[in-house]
Design a protein around this motif. Structure first.
Motif, mmCIF file in Angstrom:
data_model
loop_
_atom_site.group_PDB
_atom_site.id
_atom_site.type_symbol
_atom_site.label_atom_id
_atom_site.label_comp_id
_atom_site.label_asym_id
_atom_site.label_seq_id
_atom_site.Cartn_x
_atom_site.Cartn_y
_atom_site.Cartn_z
ATOM 1 N N GLU A 92 0.909 -1.150 -0.043
ATOM 2 C CA GLU A 92 0.057 0.035 -0.004
ATOM 3 C C GLU A 92 0.723 1.290 0.068
ATOM 4 N N GLY A 93 1.821 1.361 -0.843
ATOM 5 C CA GLY A 93 2.667 2.413 -0.657
ATOM 6 C C GLY A 93 3.006 2.881 -2.234
ATOM 7 N N ALA A 94 3.096 3.941 -2.575
ATOM 8 C CA ALA A 94 3.737 4.691 -3.696
ATOM 9 C C ALA A 94 2.901 4.191 -4.952
ATOM 10 N N PRO A 95 1.540 4.409 -5.034
ATOM 11 C CA PRO A 95 0.882 4.024 -6.203
ATOM 12 C C PRO A 95 1.314 4.468 -7.524
ATOM 13 N N ASP A 96 1.894 5.969 -7.693
ATOM 14 C CA ASP A 96 2.458 6.320 -8.882
ATOM 15 C C ASP A 96 3.465 5.509 -9.382
ATOM 16 N N VAL A 97 4.228 5.112 -8.409
ATOM 17 C CA VAL A 97 5.551 4.391 -8.824
ATOM 18 C C VAL A 97 5.288 3.172 -9.202
ATOM 19 N N ALA A 98 4.267 2.267 -8.459
ATOM 20 C CA ALA A 98 3.893 0.927 -8.735
ATOM 21 C C ALA A 98 3.047 1.130 -10.144
ATOM 22 N N TRP A 99 2.373 2.094 -10.461
ATOM 23 C CA TRP A 99 1.794 2.421 -11.988
ATOM 24 C C TRP A 99 2.777 2.188 -12.952
ATOM 25 N N ARG A 100 4.031 3.080 -12.581
ATOM 26 C CA ARG A 100 5.015 3.173 -13.770
ATOM 27 C C ARG A 100 5.503 1.847 -13.957
ATOM 28 N N LEU A 101 5.936 1.059 -13.011
ATOM 29 C CA LEU A 101 6.353 -0.212 -13.008
ATOM 30 C C LEU A 101 5.477 -1.104 -13.477
ATOM 31 N N ALA A 102 4.280 -1.254 -13.218
ATOM 32 C CA ALA A 102 3.202 -2.120 -14.036
ATOM 33 C C ALA A 102 3.059 -1.840 -15.343
ATOM 34 N N LEU A 103 2.762 -0.853 -15.675
ATOM 35 C CA LEU A 103 2.571 -0.222 -17.027
ATOM 36 C C LEU A 103 3.572 -0.601 -17.949
ATOM 37 N N GLU A 104 4.990 -0.395 -17.422
ATOM 38 C CA GLU A 104 6.089 -0.507 -18.296
ATOM 39 C C GLU A 104 6.190 -2.134 -18.607
ATOM 40 N N SER A 105 6.098 -2.785 -17.558
ATOM 41 C CA SER A 105 5.993 -4.346 -17.536
ATOM 42 C C SER A 105 5.118 -4.887 -18.629
ATOM 43 N N HIS A 106 3.663 -4.384 -18.612
ATOM 44 C CA HIS A 106 2.567 -4.831 -19.434
ATOM 45 C C HIS A 106 3.132 -4.343 -21.137
ATOM 46 N N LEU A 107 3.731 -3.142 -21.216
ATOM 47 C CA LEU A 107 4.213 -2.788 -22.675
ATOM 48 C C LEU A 107 5.447 -3.722 -22.942
ATOM 49 N N LEU A 108 6.192 -4.219 -22.149
ATOM 50 C CA LEU A 108 7.299 -4.864 -22.797
ATOM 51 C C LEU A 108 6.877 -6.300 -23.017
ATOM 52 N N TYR A 109 5.735 -6.922 -22.281
ATOM 53 C CA TYR A 109 5.310 -8.199 -22.398
ATOM 54 C C TYR A 109 4.523 -8.188 -23.810
ATOM 55 N N ASP A 110 3.927 -6.968 -23.793
ATOM 56 C CA ASP A 110 2.957 -6.909 -25.287
ATOM 57 C C ASP A 110 3.851 -6.724 -26.310
ATOM 58 N N SER A 111 4.974 -5.937 -26.373
ATOM 59 C CA SER A 111 5.578 -5.891 -27.406
ATOM 60 C C SER A 111 6.516 -6.902 -27.744
ATOM 61 N N ALA A 112 6.839 -7.885 -26.681
ATOM 62 C CA ALA A 112 7.646 -9.073 -26.999
ATOM 63 C C ALA A 112 6.531 -10.092 -27.630
ATOM 64 N N PHE A 113 5.333 -10.304 -27.304
ATOM 65 C CA PHE A 113 4.510 -11.133 -27.957
ATOM 66 C C PHE A 113 4.235 -10.462 -29.349
ATOM 67 N N ARG A 114 4.066 -9.307 -29.531
ATOM 68 C CA ARG A 114 3.519 -8.918 -30.874
ATOM 69 C C ARG A 114 4.713 -9.118 -31.674
ATOM 70 N N HIS A 115 6.084 -9.335 -31.618
ATOM 71 C CA HIS A 115 7.343 -9.543 -32.347
ATOM 72 C C HIS A 115 7.582 -10.918 -32.388
ATOM 73 N N LEU A 116 6.771 -11.736 -31.446
ATOM 74 C CA LEU A 116 7.115 -13.161 -31.622
ATOM 75 C C LEU A 116 7.423 -13.976 -32.708
#
Length: 432
Positions: free
Chosen positions: A337-361
């Motif tokens: 329950e700490g730093a939601p903006d920091v957690a959001w930055r990490l989660a969004l970047e994680s999703h984008l990396l997964y999504d791009s890796a799958f798109r270029h699979l």
């Protein structure tokens, strides 16, 4: 002030009337082209004409806040361009421009994931055709694209990447100054403004006054020549000079800006007061400190280089382990329950990396999902929760679209005998 506000409202109403008239004319022209395409669906010239028309419609619809209509127009514009002829640098430029415009539309609607994905796709189109190495005047097209990319990244992405994209754009404009002087129609003043505003905002937000004021000086010199918004350039420079402890130099610029546009100085004061969002590099280090985990290698891999593309930090095939680690850090912060903006930055970047890796699979999607589907699902669950916790309904709904598609693929994987533990929760959260 009231007279100025009334004038602005009248100007806005007139602009909307002109946009509506333009859209009506474009819609009629599109209807005529569609009739011709019914008879000749693969005719390159007709597809190109309709693609160009739809791009203009999408731009106007975005300006009028007709988001769904704009996205539909821009989606079809891209598909029509793809049918308009063989691959070429010119075609790549047009497709890249459509994707960048769509990124701006998603950005205006608060669709963080789609906006950043489209900036990546736009950069890919240009880079794939070698346009990042172009010399003036063609380099100005890439500068314009990078300006749009920087603005989207500054709103929804990593400010370090926004600064890099803006700096690359401004560098190309400086390199092409002779072209701009000789042919004022070649420059796109709004794009210079866009890149400069991003670079100056990030540097000023970090109190890097020498860098911020260097950008301001360039913007002001171009605005004095009629390239861009002079009132904003004066106001930004004045506000930054004052904040840097140089009020005597700031005063005449602020006074002149106020005489041109009474809203210019308050607008720049608000921008400076907002500060700069957390970067990915900062987020990784903060998460490590809060959770007591070693993150130096992760930080080095993701934040030590520079890239205009969100997912260009790593080779696509190498991205999933780093995406998984980012997702784990985001979930750890969420549960603490700490730093939601920091957690959001990490989660969004994680999703984008997964999504791009799958798109270029290259290979079997089911094999890839067997290995990485659980991590991507967990990241998606965390990102959806964080979007709502931060009051970002638009970002949540936007994420539901790609994550619902992931959920469907995971259902097929389960039917093949390889269930993913988090799939049921992801399906529940993206249903409807």
């Amino acid at each position: 002030m009231e007279a100025s506000a009334q004038a602005q409202r009248a100007e806005g109403a007139e602009r909307r009337r002109l946009f509506l008239r333009s859209l009506d004319q474009h819609s009629r022209a599109a209807g005529i082209l569609r009739v011709e395409l019914d008879a000749l669906p693969d005719e390159p010239r007709l597809n190109e004409q309709l693609a160009s028309l739809l791009y203009s419609m999408g731009s106007s619809q975005t300006a009028m806040d007709l988001i769904d209509e704009a996205l539909s127009s821009l989606d079809e514009s891209e598909s029509r361009y793809e049918r308009s002829g063989p691959a070429s640098p010119q075609l790549a430029l047009r497709i890249g421009d459509v994707r960048a415009r769509r990124a701006v539309t998603h950005s205006a609607a608060g669709h963080a994931a789609s906006a950043l994905t489209d900036t990546d796709l736009a950069v890919e189109a240009y880079v794939g055709a070698g346009l990042q190495s172009a010399v003036p005047p063609l380099s100005l097209d890439f500068a314009r694209l990078l300006s749009m990319v920087a603005a989207v990244q500054a709103q929804h992405g990593d400010p370090d990447q926004a600064l890099f994209s803006a700096g690359q754009a401004l560098g190309r404009y400086r390199d092409a100054i002779d072209v701009l002087t000789a042919d004022p129609g070649a420059h796109m003043g709004y794009a210079i403004d866009m890149a400069a505003a991003v670079a100056s905002r990030v540097e000023a937000g970090r109190a890097n006054w020498d860098y911020a004021l260097a950008v301001d000086d360039f913007t002001l010199s171009t605005a004095e020549q009629g390239w861009g918004d002079l009132a904003s350039a004066l106001a930004r420079t004045g506000v930054h000079l004052r904040a840097a402890g140089r009020p005597a130099e700031a005063a005449p610029l602020l006074a002149r800006a106020a005489s041109l546009d009474p809203t210019a100085v308050p607008a720049q004061e608000r921008i400076l007061a907002e500060g700069v969002p957390v970067s990915l590099g900062e987020a990784v280090l903060l998460a490590g400190a809060v959770l007591g985990e070693r993150v130096e290698a992760l930080h080095r891999a993701l934040a030590s280089g520079e890239s205009a593309s969100v997912t260009g930090r790593l080779p696509h095939q190498a991205a999933p382990p780093y995406a998984r680690r980012l997702g784990q850090l985001a979930a750890g912060l969420w549960h603490s329950e700490g730093a939601p903006d920091v957690a959001w930055r990490l989660a969004l970047e994680s999703h984008l990396l997964y999504d791009s890796a799958f798109r270029h699979l290259v290979g079997d999607p089911q094999n890839w999902l067997r290995e990485h589907g659980e991590g991507w699902s967990q990241t998606g669950i965390t990102a959806l929760r964080l979007a709502l916790a931060r009051g970002s309904q638009a970002a949540h709904d936007d994420l539901c679209r790609p994550l619902a598609a992931l959920s469907e693929r995971l259902e097929e994987l389960a039917e093949a005998g390889h269930p993913v533990a988090a799939a049921a929760e992801l399906a529940r959260m993206t249903a409807g």
